[in-house]
Write an enzyme that holds these catalytic residues in place. Structure first.
Site, mmCIF file in Angstrom:
data_model
loop_
_atom_site.group_PDB
_atom_site.id
_atom_site.type_symbol
_atom_site.label_atom_id
_atom_site.label_comp_id
_atom_site.label_asym_id
_atom_site.label_seq_id
_atom_site.Cartn_x
_atom_site.Cartn_y
_atom_site.Cartn_z
ATOM 1 N N LEU A 24 -10.251 -0.663 -0.273
ATOM 2 C CA LEU A 24 -11.016 0.375 0.783
ATOM 3 C C LEU A 24 -12.379 1.271 -0.186
ATOM 4 O O LEU A 24 -12.386 1.666 -1.289
ATOM 5 C CB LEU A 24 -9.502 1.604 0.022
ATOM 6 C CG LEU A 24 -8.010 0.538 0.720
ATOM 7 C CD1 LEU A 24 -7.148 1.591 0.338
ATOM 8 C CD2 LEU A 24 -8.689 0.166 1.850
ATOM 9 N N ASP A 66 -7.979 -3.247 -4.915
ATOM 10 C CA ASP A 66 -7.827 -1.662 -5.723
ATOM 11 C C ASP A 66 -6.716 -1.732 -6.906
ATOM 12 O O ASP A 66 -6.583 -0.159 -7.172
ATOM 13 C CB ASP A 66 -7.518 -1.052 -4.279
ATOM 14 C CG ASP A 66 -8.357 -0.796 -3.846
ATOM 15 O OD1 ASP A 66 -10.047 0.241 -3.710
ATOM 16 O OD2 ASP A 66 -8.415 -1.216 -2.005
ATOM 17 N N GLU A 71 -4.886 4.959 -12.014
ATOM 18 C CA GLU A 71 -4.485 6.583 -11.920
ATOM 19 C C GLU A 71 -3.453 6.577 -10.186
ATOM 20 O O GLU A 71 -2.446 7.189 -11.181
ATOM 21 C CB GLU A 71 -5.347 7.072 -11.908
ATOM 22 C CG GLU A 71 -5.060 8.724 -11.973
ATOM 23 C CD GLU A 71 -6.290 9.595 -12.156
ATOM 24 O OE1 GLU A 71 -6.320 10.119 -12.769
ATOM 25 O OE2 GLU A 71 -6.741 9.350 -11.203
ATOM 26 N N ASP A 72 -4.084 5.371 -9.543
ATOM 27 C CA ASP A 72 -2.993 6.603 -8.522
ATOM 28 C C ASP A 72 -1.597 6.255 -8.521
ATOM 29 O O ASP A 72 -0.327 5.993 -6.894
ATOM 30 C CB ASP A 72 -3.841 6.407 -7.174
ATOM 31 C CG ASP A 72 -4.638 6.298 -6.809
ATOM 32 O OD1 ASP A 72 -5.162 7.660 -7.181
ATOM 33 O OD2 ASP A 72 -5.753 5.711 -6.760
ATOM 34 N N ARG A 91 -1.814 -0.200 -0.989
ATOM 35 C CA ARG A 91 -1.677 -0.378 -2.549
ATOM 36 C C ARG A 91 0.188 0.258 -3.133
ATOM 37 O O ARG A 91 -0.447 -0.111 -3.769
ATOM 38 C CB ARG A 91 -2.710 1.560 -3.163
ATOM 39 C CG ARG A 91 -4.393 1.059 -2.571
ATOM 40 C CD ARG A 91 -4.855 1.612 -3.298
ATOM 41 N NE ARG A 91 -4.801 1.440 -4.412
ATOM 42 C CZ ARG A 91 -5.187 2.249 -6.138
ATOM 43 N NH1 ARG A 91 -6.157 3.562 -5.167
ATOM 44 N NH2 ARG A 91 -4.931 2.366 -6.944
ATOM 45 N N ARG A 137 -3.923 10.828 1.596
ATOM 46 C CA ARG A 137 -3.138 10.145 1.012
ATOM 47 C C ARG A 137 -2.123 11.242 0.252
ATOM 48 O O ARG A 137 -0.661 9.997 -0.364
ATOM 49 C CB ARG A 137 -3.656 9.613 -0.499
ATOM 50 C CG ARG A 137 -5.537 8.868 -0.443
ATOM 51 C CD ARG A 137 -4.355 7.782 0.574
ATOM 52 N NE ARG A 137 -5.936 6.661 1.128
ATOM 53 C CZ ARG A 137 -6.351 6.046 -0.168
ATOM 54 N NH1 ARG A 137 -5.918 6.246 -1.275
ATOM 55 N NH2 ARG A 137 -7.331 5.371 0.258
ATOM 56 N N HIS A 168 -10.040 12.168 -2.907
ATOM 57 C CA HIS A 168 -8.361 12.691 -3.244
ATOM 58 C C HIS A 168 -9.017 14.037 -4.465
ATOM 59 O O HIS A 168 -10.413 14.553 -5.104
ATOM 60 C CB HIS A 168 -8.235 12.454 -4.990
ATOM 61 C CG HIS A 168 -7.148 10.910 -4.363
ATOM 62 N ND1 HIS A 168 -8.573 9.360 -4.986
ATOM 63 C CD2 HIS A 168 -6.566 10.417 -4.070
ATOM 64 C CE1 HIS A 168 -6.888 8.623 -4.836
ATOM 65 N NE2 HIS A 168 -6.155 8.664 -3.913
ATOM 66 N N CYS A 255 -9.961 7.803 -12.492
ATOM 67 C CA CYS A 255 -8.999 6.343 -11.722
ATOM 68 C C CYS A 255 -8.713 5.616 -12.490
ATOM 69 O O CYS A 255 -7.663 4.346 -11.880
ATOM 70 C CB CYS A 255 -9.770 6.720 -10.246
ATOM 71 S SG CYS A 255 -11.071 7.007 -9.586
HETATM 72 C C1 CIR Z 1 -9.299 3.351 -3.011
HETATM 73 O O1 CIR Z 1 -9.550 3.867 -1.562
HETATM 74 O O2 CIR Z 1 -7.888 3.983 -2.472
HETATM 75 C C2 CIR Z 1 -9.946 3.149 -3.523
HETATM 76 N N1 CIR Z 1 -10.634 2.747 -2.943
HETATM 77 C C3 CIR Z 1 -10.462 4.541 -4.865
HETATM 78 C C4 CIR Z 1 -8.522 4.771 -5.313
HETATM 79 C C5 CIR Z 1 -10.198 6.114 -6.067
HETATM 80 N N2 CIR Z 1 -9.037 6.696 -7.218
HETATM 81 C C6 CIR Z 1 -8.885 7.710 -7.501
HETATM 82 O O3 CIR Z 1 -9.840 8.953 -7.726
HETATM 83 N N3 CIR Z 1 -7.207 8.305 -8.174
#
Ligand code: CIR
Length: 264
Positions: A24, A66, A71-72, A91, A137, A168, A255
């Site tokens: 993404l 992704d 971290e997410d 995700r 998100r 974020h 992340c």
């Molecule tokens: C996303 O859009 O979910 C990923 N391409 C990037 C996530 C980055 N994560 C973060 O900042 N904790």
């Protein structure tokens, strides 16, 4: 002894896989180069290990471009872990495999239930509270669920705003020590860090705000010399890691890992 918000014995990372080109992104500035991403990732893992951390290095997760941005998927606190429910639907399937991994460290992994949405990138854990930025998100139901789950461990959750157009909350800030944050000027101007010391990123170097304090190091993206100098002048040991490829997918230093000390 350093506080629990900056001092960790463990980390979990996941290798970027061939599907990374489908990751993404808010704006398409080209696909990440896998070889370069892997080289940066190896350097990042080396930086974590250099502080004495035990790093669990997971393989790429098929079907989830992704998934390198671990971290997410979870929030790991000293007392327990909480599986997130990412706002990005593509995700959400990354979470179960991370729960399995975390069960190796925690007796119980709590979960955020649907329809609440929350991603780790919007959560800044400091020594005294948990700040959560509302974003595309992360919604209010996600914040409320996190509050309910974490209050059993004595945490206070404070809801804040992620700047408009920013993925974020932590895209724009990081914890540097128990009472200091690194922040972009635009986020600091919102007043959300009242009571903290603030080191601002240099003008034009806003993309350096996503750094991590991990034991003795501040690990920050390479290519932001004026912010790096500010941090060094403030007494931090800085290690720069290439981030050009992750940045194409709006990813940064935080992340790429879960950072924690499992309960004894
Ligand atoms: C996303 O859009 O979910 C990923 N391409 C990037 C996530 C980055 N994560 C973060 O900042 N904790």
């Amino acid at each position: 002894m350093a506080g629990r918000s900056i001092s960790f014995s463990h980390a979990v990372t996941r290798l970027p896989g061939v599907e990374i080109v489908n990751g993404l992104r808010a704006v398409d500035i080209g696909n990440p180069d896998l070889a370069a991403f892997r080289a940066h990732h190896a350097d990042y893992v080396d930086a974590l290990k250099s502080t004495g951390a035990a790093v669990t290095e997971l393989d790429a997760l098929a079907g989830y471009p992704d998934a390198v941005f671990v971290e997410d998927t979870a929030l790991c606190l000293p007392d327990g872990a909480i599986a997130m429910r990412p706002g990005a639907e593509t995700r959400q399937g990354e979470v179960p495999s991370m729960v399995e991994v975390l069960r190796g460290f925690y007796e119980e992994v709590l979960t955020i239930e649907a329809p609440a949405r929350i991603e780790g990138g919007d959560i800044l854990v400091t020594e005294r509270e948990i700040l959560v930025g509302l974003s595309d998100r992360t919604d209010r139901a996600g914040v409320a669920a996190l509050q309910r789950l974490s209050e059993r461990w004595g945490y206070t959750v404070r809801v804040v705003e992620t700047p408009p157009g920013v993925l974020h909350f932590k895209t724009d800030c990081s914890l540097l020590d128990e009472e200091t944050v690194l922040s972009t000027g635009r986020l600091a101007a919102s007043g959300c860090f009242k009571g903290y010391r603030i080191v601002e990123t240099a003008d034009g170097e806003e993309a350096s705000a996503n750094a991590i304090r991990f034991n003795d190091l501040v690990i920050m993206p390479a290519g932001f010399p004026r912010t790096a100098a500010r941090l060094a002048d403030s007494g931090y040991s800085v290690r720069e890691v290439g981030n050009s490829e992750a940045a194409k997918l709006d990813g940064g230093m935080s992340c790429l890992s879960l950072r924690f000390t499992p309960p004894a």
